[in-house]
Design an enzyme around this catalytic site. Sequence first.
Site, PDB file in Angstrom:
ATOM      1  N   ARG A  21      23.668  40.675  25.466  1.00  0.00           N
ATOM      2  CA  ARG A  21      22.750  39.597  25.831  1.00  0.00           C
ATOM      3  C   ARG A  21      21.466  40.192  26.415  1.00  0.00           C
ATOM      4  O   ARG A  21      21.499  41.230  27.091  1.00  0.00           O
ATOM      5  CB  ARG A  21      23.378  38.671  26.875  1.00  0.00           C
ATOM      6  N   HIS A  41      19.218  39.005  16.644  1.00  0.00           N
ATOM      7  CA  HIS A  41      20.550  38.506  17.069  1.00  0.00           C
ATOM      8  C   HIS A  41      21.474  38.335  15.847  1.00  0.00           C
ATOM      9  O   HIS A  41      21.983  37.234  15.579  1.00  0.00           O
ATOM     10  CB  HIS A  41      20.397  37.165  17.826  1.00  0.00           C
TER      11      HIS A  41
HETATM   12  P1  NDP Z   1      35.595  40.155  25.845  1.00  0.00           P
HETATM   13  O1  NDP Z   1      35.693  39.097  26.906  1.00  0.00           O
HETATM   14  O2  NDP Z   1      36.738  40.337  24.918  1.00  0.00           O
HETATM   15  O3  NDP Z   1      35.343  41.574  26.552  1.00  0.00           O
HETATM   16  C1  NDP Z   1      34.538  41.720  27.678  1.00  0.00           C
HETATM   17  C2  NDP Z   1      34.696  43.131  28.221  1.00  0.00           C
HETATM   18  O4  NDP Z   1      33.749  43.320  29.273  1.00  0.00           O
HETATM   19  C3  NDP Z   1      36.085  43.366  28.836  1.00  0.00           C
HETATM   20  O5  NDP Z   1      36.524  44.692  28.561  1.00  0.00           O
HETATM   21  C4  NDP Z   1      35.824  43.200  30.331  1.00  0.00           C
HETATM   22  O6  NDP Z   1      36.708  43.939  31.163  1.00  0.00           O
HETATM   23  C5  NDP Z   1      34.419  43.771  30.434  1.00  0.00           C
HETATM   24  N1  NDP Z   1      33.757  43.266  31.641  1.00  0.00           N
HETATM   25  C6  NDP Z   1      33.426  42.004  31.945  1.00  0.00           C
HETATM   26  N2  NDP Z   1      32.822  41.936  33.151  1.00  0.00           N
HETATM   27  C7  NDP Z   1      32.797  43.204  33.622  1.00  0.00           C
HETATM   28  C8  NDP Z   1      32.314  43.793  34.821  1.00  0.00           C
HETATM   29  N3  NDP Z   1      31.751  43.074  35.789  1.00  0.00           N
HETATM   30  N4  NDP Z   1      32.449  45.130  34.965  1.00  0.00           N
HETATM   31  C9  NDP Z   1      33.029  45.877  33.996  1.00  0.00           C
HETATM   32  N5  NDP Z   1      33.524  45.376  32.827  1.00  0.00           N
HETATM   33  C10 NDP Z   1      33.392  44.052  32.656  1.00  0.00           C
HETATM   34  O7  NDP Z   1      34.249  39.871  25.050  1.00  0.00           O
HETATM   35  P2  NDP Z   1      33.898  40.229  23.528  1.00  0.00           P
HETATM   36  O8  NDP Z   1      34.187  41.661  23.304  1.00  0.00           O
HETATM   37  O9  NDP Z   1      34.504  39.237  22.606  1.00  0.00           O
HETATM   38  O10 NDP Z   1      32.308  39.956  23.512  1.00  0.00           O
HETATM   39  C11 NDP Z   1      31.446  40.643  24.392  1.00  0.00           C
HETATM   40  C12 NDP Z   1      30.058  40.016  24.369  1.00  0.00           C
HETATM   41  O11 NDP Z   1      29.382  40.349  23.152  1.00  0.00           O
HETATM   42  C13 NDP Z   1      30.001  38.490  24.384  1.00  0.00           C
HETATM   43  O12 NDP Z   1      30.183  37.983  25.688  1.00  0.00           O
HETATM   44  C14 NDP Z   1      28.621  38.199  23.839  1.00  0.00           C
HETATM   45  O13 NDP Z   1      27.679  38.114  24.884  1.00  0.00           O
HETATM   46  C15 NDP Z   1      28.311  39.420  22.975  1.00  0.00           C
HETATM   47  N6  NDP Z   1      28.214  39.067  21.552  1.00  0.00           N
HETATM   48  C16 NDP Z   1      27.040  39.299  20.896  1.00  0.00           C
HETATM   49  C17 NDP Z   1      26.926  39.000  19.561  1.00  0.00           C
HETATM   50  C18 NDP Z   1      25.671  39.289  18.801  1.00  0.00           C
HETATM   51  O14 NDP Z   1      25.552  38.916  17.639  1.00  0.00           O
HETATM   52  N7  NDP Z   1      24.714  39.985  19.379  1.00  0.00           N
HETATM   53  C19 NDP Z   1      28.035  38.416  18.807  1.00  0.00           C
HETATM   54  C20 NDP Z   1      29.223  38.238  19.576  1.00  0.00           C
HETATM   55  C21 NDP Z   1      29.297  38.553  20.913  1.00  0.00           C
HETATM   56  P3  NDP Z   1      38.283  43.611  31.187  1.00  0.00           P
HETATM   57  O15 NDP Z   1      38.817  44.189  29.880  1.00  0.00           O
HETATM   58  O16 NDP Z   1      38.805  44.343  32.360  1.00  0.00           O
HETATM   59  O17 NDP Z   1      38.415  42.133  31.262  1.00  0.00           O
HETATM   60  C1  OXD Z   2      28.261  35.137  20.240  1.00  0.00           C
HETATM   61  C2  OXD Z   2      26.966  35.404  19.645  1.00  0.00           C
HETATM   62  O1  OXD Z   2      28.381  35.171  21.470  1.00  0.00           O
HETATM   63  O2  OXD Z   2      26.784  35.138  18.434  1.00  0.00           O
HETATM   64  O3  OXD Z   2      29.212  34.883  19.470  1.00  0.00           O
HETATM   65  O4  OXD Z   2      26.073  35.918  20.317  1.00  0.00           O
END
Ligand code: NDP
Ligand code: OXD
Length: 313
Positions: free
Chosen positions: A228, A276
């Site tokens: 993001r 994006h």
């Molecule tokens: P998940 O919820 O599966 O994974 C999030 C990860 O971040 C977990 O490993 C979590 O740790 C870690 N995390 C969260 N908060 C913290 C923190 N404060 N400190 C350290 N680690 C932290 O999310 P996804 O993998 O499914 O997606 C990740 C992000 O990717 C989405 O939220 C979205 O913003 C972005 N995205 C972007 C897209 C694009 O097209 N650009 C498309 C899809 C997603 P833990 O394992 O311990 O919970």
């Molecule tokens: C998502 C994205 O969060 O597309 O899935 O950014």
Amino acid sequence: MKVLFYMTHPDAAEWLHDFARALPEAELREWQPGDTAPADFAVVWRPPREMLAGRDDLRAILNLGAGVDAILGLEHAHPGTLPRNAQLIRLEDSGMALQMAEYVTHTVLRYLRRFDEYQTLQGERRWHVLEPHPRDTFTVGVLGLGVLGSHVAKALASFGLPVRGYSRGARQIDGITTFAGDTQFDAFLDGVKVLVNLLPHTPDTSDVLNTRTFSKLARGAYLINVARGGHLVEQDLLDALASGQLTAATLDVFREEPLPADHLFWREPRITITPHVSALTLRSESVEQVACKIKALMRGDTVGGVVNLERGY
Ligand code: NDP
Ligand code: OXD
């Protein structure tokens, strides 16, 4: 069962059509301003506040994306917006992990093999061989080891690159050196050559890509932000490029999207911009996943992807 649908997307009509086919038993309707009639489920992408506020009849809100920051942002700005008893459920992978792995490995390999510099040399019509980056110190650090980050980390490790991963709770992934929590953040960053961001955007992770973070990386490191725009302090990136602490960055997400035409990033040749698209929400996979979850909830089963509202992801 009544299902409300909302998304502003050029193909919204096709999405609605596919949901109607996947949920033939549902009374499915596209939300329009002023619609306060009862509903059991809301299937949404970036809904307006009016759609959700006061809907205490909702059992679940199914987000047509992995990130729920936009919905939680409504609650943050106007507490009480989210229906009291509704679960917030996000997409899990649904074809995004593979796309993310393609995007990130492509970008890391582009920097490893110095294709960015060859592109510049081509513009100058110069035939010049560059010394390759040594692979064993081209350490990639992946912030976030969730559904997407863990897939990306494993894909990178398959190229023989040293890969580190960082999450909130401790995780073990074969071939990845893992770090967890605030106390291990600096050790995770120390000497990383390419920093990849796949964290969710929450109050804890906002602005995490900043001068301090960049200063811990290897000199001349690279940044890939596919999570993001709110993770990145934009001026800190420009300063890090100017000082040479960072060599280049690839950005797929921005604080303001579309990125305004007069934004400085457009004029910085060391920044590569995509709109994006690193992992698109695929219609057929997403419709299938959401429809399966609604059916499971109707049966009283539990489903994956339920957002922890306290943690914000
Ligand atoms: P998940 O919820 O599966 O994974 C999030 C990860 O971040 C977990 O490993 C979590 O740790 C870690 N995390 C969260 N908060 C913290 C923190 N404060 N400190 C350290 N680690 C932290 O999310 P996804 O993998 O499914 O997606 C990740 C992000 O990717 C989405 O939220 C979205 O913003 C972005 N995205 C972007 C897209 C694009 O097209 N650009 C498309 C899809 C997603 P833990 O394992 O311990 O919970
Ligand atoms: C998502 C994205 O969060 O597309 O899935 O950014």
